[in-house]
Design an enzyme around this catalytic site. Structure first.
Site, PDB file in Angstrom:
ATOM      1  N   HIS A 102       0.832  -1.214   0.000  1.00 13.87           N
ATOM      2  CA  HIS A 102       0.000   0.000   0.000  1.00 13.87           C
ATOM      3  C   HIS A 102       0.858   1.252   0.000  1.00 13.87           C
ATOM      4  O   HIS A 102       1.693   1.431   0.894  1.00 13.87           O
ATOM      5  CB  HIS A 102      -0.901  -0.016   1.238  1.00 13.87           C
TER       6      HIS A 102
ATOM      7  N   HIS B 225      -0.685  11.362  -2.113  1.00 11.13           N
ATOM      8  CA  HIS B 225      -2.009  10.980  -1.615  1.00 11.13           C
ATOM      9  C   HIS B 225      -2.904  12.187  -1.373  1.00 11.13           C
ATOM     10  O   HIS B 225      -4.040  12.249  -1.825  1.00 11.13           O
ATOM     11  CB  HIS B 225      -1.870  10.170  -0.318  1.00 11.13           C
TER      12      HIS B 225
HETATM   13  O1  G3P Z   1      -6.307   1.814  -3.326  1.00 13.24           O
HETATM   14  C1  G3P Z   1      -6.708   1.461  -2.059  1.00 13.24           C
HETATM   15  C2  G3P Z   1      -6.412   2.520  -1.011  1.00 13.24           C
HETATM   16  O2  G3P Z   1      -5.169   3.090  -1.267  1.00 13.24           O
HETATM   17  C3  G3P Z   1      -7.473   3.569  -1.004  1.00 13.24           C
HETATM   18  O3  G3P Z   1      -7.338   4.458   0.052  1.00 13.24           O
HETATM   19  O4  G3P Z   1      -6.758   6.653   0.944  1.00 13.24           O
HETATM   20  O5  G3P Z   1      -5.101   4.829   1.061  1.00 13.24           O
HETATM   21  O6  G3P Z   1      -5.642   5.911  -1.109  1.00 13.24           O
HETATM   22  P1  G3P Z   1      -6.146   5.501   0.235  1.00 13.24           P
HETATM   23 MG    MG Z   2      -4.455   4.691  -2.499  1.00 11.63          MG
END
Ligand code: G3P
Ligand code: MG
Length: 244
Positions: free
Chosen positions: A14, A56
């Site tokens: 992630h 992000h």
């Molecule tokens: O792509 C899954 C996840 O990354 C979505 O949430 O806020 O971490 O981008 P976020």
């Molecule tokens: Mg994401």
């Protein structure tokens, strides 16, 4: 060389490997690779002058040494921003990568990608379209086919209009009641769901419609086991090394 066609793996890092290294940086991708991940998820948005970069938040404050909104900054103005120091001194001087920088590294590491289109507010269609205009041409045929995802239906629709062939997924917090209609309209191949809110019967319903289910953000091995048992294809984790 023939195009790789392998499916996304069970474990996807992630934002790189956000538990171990600064999110959405090349150091984070290297960390994910070091911990055995073969794919990463990252967030892409546009600078003021339309360059796709990894970030992000809509503003630079949290993860860099700079102030201001990404949508108001030209790419050249980001050169002095440090995307690593906030995480730890070990990562001081880490630059904000462009999408092109990322793809070059993934090619070096032979890694796959879930590219999340994370538009700045009001730039949903513009971002989907701009990313679609550059990403397919950047992506090396030798790497596994990527997955493009977004919370934004408008961004995915704009992406699909330009680059219909690439696999797309809608990211959801709570599964909307009209998810199947949205999936049909956008030609989706998967739903990316919040692991904490997803129900077992919803996984079954999505799979019955022929779509894959992937979950974010899963940092607990027991939760990952449970989700795999339900038929979830992949978990997106800050700690890919902790996943079963
Ligand atoms: O792509 C899954 C996840 O990354 C979505 O949430 O806020 O971490 O981008 P976020
Ligand atoms: Mg994401």
């Amino acid at each position: 060389m023939t195009a790789a066609t392998s499916r996304p793996p069970r474990i996807i890092g992630h934002r790189g490997a956000a538990g171990h290294a600064p999110e959405n940086t090349l150091a984070g991708v290297r960390a994910a690779h070091g911990f055995g991940a073969t794919w990463v998820e990252v967030d892409v948005k546009l600078t003021w002058d339309g360059v796709p970069i990894l970030m992000h938040d809509a503003t630079l404050q949290r993860t860099t040494g700079c102030k201001g909104a990404v949508a108001r900054m030209a790419a050249a103005e980001l050169a002095g921003c440090d995307a690593g120091a906030w995480f730890s001194t070990e990562f001081e001087g880490e630059p904000i990568p462009t999408l092109a920088d990322l793809v070059e590294l993934l090619a070096d590491l032979s890694m796959g990608l879930n590219l999340e289109i994370k538009p700045c507010p009001g730039r949903e269609e513009e971002t989907g379209r701009a990313v679609a205009e550059v990403f397919p041409a950047l992506w090396p045929a030798a790497l596994p086919a990527p997955v493009v995802s977004s919370f934004s239906v408008d961004a995915l629709a704009a992406y699909a209009a330009v680059a219909p062939a690439m696999e797309r997924a809608l990211i959801v917090n709570n599964l909307p009641t009209d998810w199947a209609a949205i999936a049909g309209r956008l030609g989706l191949k998967a739903m990316h769901c919040d692991a904490k809110r997803l129900k077992r019967h919803q996984v079954a319903d999505i799979q019955a419609a022929g779509l894959a289910v992937r979950c974010y953000t899963v940092n607990d091995g027991n939760m990952a086991e449970r989700l795999f048992g339900w038929g979830v294809e992949s978990v997106i984790s800050d700690f890919p090394d902790r996943m079963p």
